[in-house]
Structures are given as C-alpha cells and as structure tokens.
Design an enzyme around this catalytic site. Structure first.
Site, PDB file in Angstrom:
ATOM      1  N   TYR A  94       0.805  -1.224   0.000  1.00  0.00           N
ATOM      2  CA  TYR A  94       0.000   0.000   0.000  1.00  0.00           C
ATOM      3  C   TYR A  94       0.839   1.275   0.000  1.00  0.00           C
ATOM      4  O   TYR A  94       0.279   2.369  -0.051  1.00  0.00           O
ATOM      5  CB  TYR A  94      -0.898   0.022   1.242  1.00  0.00           C
ATOM      6  CG  TYR A  94      -1.818  -1.161   1.365  1.00  0.00           C
ATOM      7  CD1 TYR A  94      -2.990  -1.240   0.617  1.00  0.00           C
ATOM      8  CD2 TYR A  94      -1.526  -2.211   2.231  1.00  0.00           C
ATOM      9  CE1 TYR A  94      -3.846  -2.327   0.728  1.00  0.00           C
ATOM     10  CE2 TYR A  94      -2.374  -3.308   2.354  1.00  0.00           C
ATOM     11  CZ  TYR A  94      -3.527  -3.357   1.601  1.00  0.00           C
ATOM     12  OH  TYR A  94      -4.367  -4.435   1.707  1.00  0.00           O
ATOM     13  N   HIS A 150      -4.305   6.521  -0.816  1.00  0.00           N
ATOM     14  CA  HIS A 150      -4.813   6.427   0.561  1.00  0.00           C
ATOM     15  C   HIS A 150      -3.697   6.597   1.592  1.00  0.00           C
ATOM     16  O   HIS A 150      -3.984   6.802   2.775  1.00  0.00           O
ATOM     17  CB  HIS A 150      -5.477   5.064   0.749  1.00  0.00           C
ATOM     18  CG  HIS A 150      -6.821   5.104   1.408  1.00  0.00           C
ATOM     19  ND1 HIS A 150      -7.576   6.248   1.561  1.00  0.00           N
ATOM     20  CD2 HIS A 150      -7.561   4.102   1.984  1.00  0.00           C
ATOM     21  CE1 HIS A 150      -8.717   5.947   2.179  1.00  0.00           C
ATOM     22  NE2 HIS A 150      -8.726   4.670   2.449  1.00  0.00           N
ATOM     23  N   ASN A 162      -8.911   2.033   8.416  1.00  0.00           N
ATOM     24  CA  ASN A 162     -10.244   2.230   8.997  1.00  0.00           C
ATOM     25  C   ASN A 162     -10.300   2.027  10.500  1.00  0.00           C
ATOM     26  O   ASN A 162     -11.336   2.286  11.118  1.00  0.00           O
ATOM     27  CB  ASN A 162     -11.259   1.303   8.320  1.00  0.00           C
ATOM     28  CG  ASN A 162     -11.503   1.674   6.864  1.00  0.00           C
ATOM     29  OD1 ASN A 162     -11.076   2.730   6.402  1.00  0.00           O
ATOM     30  ND2 ASN A 162     -12.184   0.804   6.144  1.00  0.00           N
TER      31      ASN A 162
END
EC number: 3.1.1.29
Length: 209
Positions: free
Chosen positions: A14, A19, A70
């Site tokens: 990632y 993000h 999250n």
C-alpha cells in the site's frame, strides 16, 4: 506536546497508494526535522522528536498507525491517553478526495465526510481534533472511489505530490505553534495548486488516467 498522526495502510503493498499520502506526509515531517527511527508503539510506528519554532522546540510524537486505515483511531486514542493530551493537541494528515489534487486544507472538528479513518479517530477521541486534508482528487463516480484511493499515484502526479509533502514539512513550525490558518496558507504558498471541482476534473480526463 503535539501528536501528529498520518492515516494509511501498513506494508509495502500500500506504500504508494493515494490512501497513504497521510503516511507520506508524516514521514517527510519526521525526515525534515531529524526525528529518530520509528519504533513499534501504540499499535503504530512511532517516532518522538521536536519541531523547532521561533518560540523554541515543540516536543512532537509522530504516529503511523499499523491497524489499517479504517481502525486508525485505536492507535491515536492510545497515544493520546498515554500522554494525557487534548484533541487540540492532535493533528491527523489524510487523503481528501473532495479536494482537487495538490490542494491542502486545515480543519478542526466536524463530521467524517465518509472517511472511515477519520470516523475511527473521532470515535476514540471525539471530533474536535485538527485535520490536515491532502487533496488527491475524485475519480468522478462513487463506485470508482475504492479503486482510486487504493491505487498508486501515477508518475505524473508526483510532480505535485512531492512539493506538497515538502511544503507540509517545511511549514511545520506554524503547525506546532497551533496556527493552522497560517500553516495552510504557507503550505499553499510553497506548493501552489489550482482550485477546482475534483469531480469535474475527473470528467475531463481520458479513461485510465
């Protein structure tokens, strides 16, 4: 003490995602101000150092929660509780799809605007923390958002990403002194970006960009 947290997902898969621009921003702040290597603490990679200001050094903890985006609030909440901080001592850097690429805005309080990482932080420490919103643009349609934020920045986008990250770090003394309005203005002075509706920008792009 100032707590600066970046939102992102852990691991190399990632690392270059849109993000993860929150992680990128706090990494650049840590590098610019000579923070020591991060270590595992508060469910995060954490580094403690200081940001020099005209009024003296401001002790600062930089956090990169390793809980996945999250669930970031669990890490921020633990660190805030440990150091007995107030929400006004906390700044969270994160990607904002409702700002055009390269735009930057500071905000204190308010809702999560659909951002689950911000919702998680608010659930742990309340809504009155400071938010550093890094514009990454909108893909144009709601169903494309997930793929957009979890895709890497294109090489061409680095022309605005890198100056924005450097500006966030160079202007950090204003952030450390709590002058968010001046911090926002200085970041945009150092790394100017066109103000535009991110959805309209998306409509003008060729498919696949």
């Amino acid at each position: 003490m100032l707590l600066i947290a970046g939102l992102g997902n852990p691991g190399p898969t990632y690392a270059k995602n849109r993000h993860n621009i929150g992680f990128m921003a706090v990494d650049e702040i840590a590098r610019r101000w000579g923070f020591p290597a991060a270590r595992s603490r508060f469910r995060s990679l954490a580094a403690e150092g200081a940001i020099d200001t005209p009024q003296g050094p401001v002790r600062t903890l930089i956090l990169k929660p390793q809980t996945y985006y999250n669930e970031s609030g669990r890490a921020v909440g633990e660190a805030m509780k440990f150091f007995k901080l107030q929400p006004s001592d906390v700044v969270v850097f994160y990607d904002e799809i409702d700002l055009a690429p390269g735009r930057f805005r500071m905000k204190t309080g308010g809702g999560a605007a659909g951002n689950n990482g911000i919702r998680s932080v608010a659930s742990q420490i309340g809504p009155d923390f400071r938010r550093a919103r890094l514009g990454t643009g909108h893909p144009g349609q709601k169903e494309l958002v997930h793929g957009h934020v979890l895709s890497d920045f294109h090489k061409a986008e680095m022309k605005w990403v890198e100056p924005l990250l450097e500006a966030c770090a160079d202007a950090a003394p204003l952030l450390a002194l709590g002058d968010d309005e001046k911090y926002q203005a200085e970041v945009m002075r150092l790394a100017p970006a066109e103000k535009a509706d991110p959805r309209k920008l998306a409509q003008g792009k060729p498919r696949g960009e």
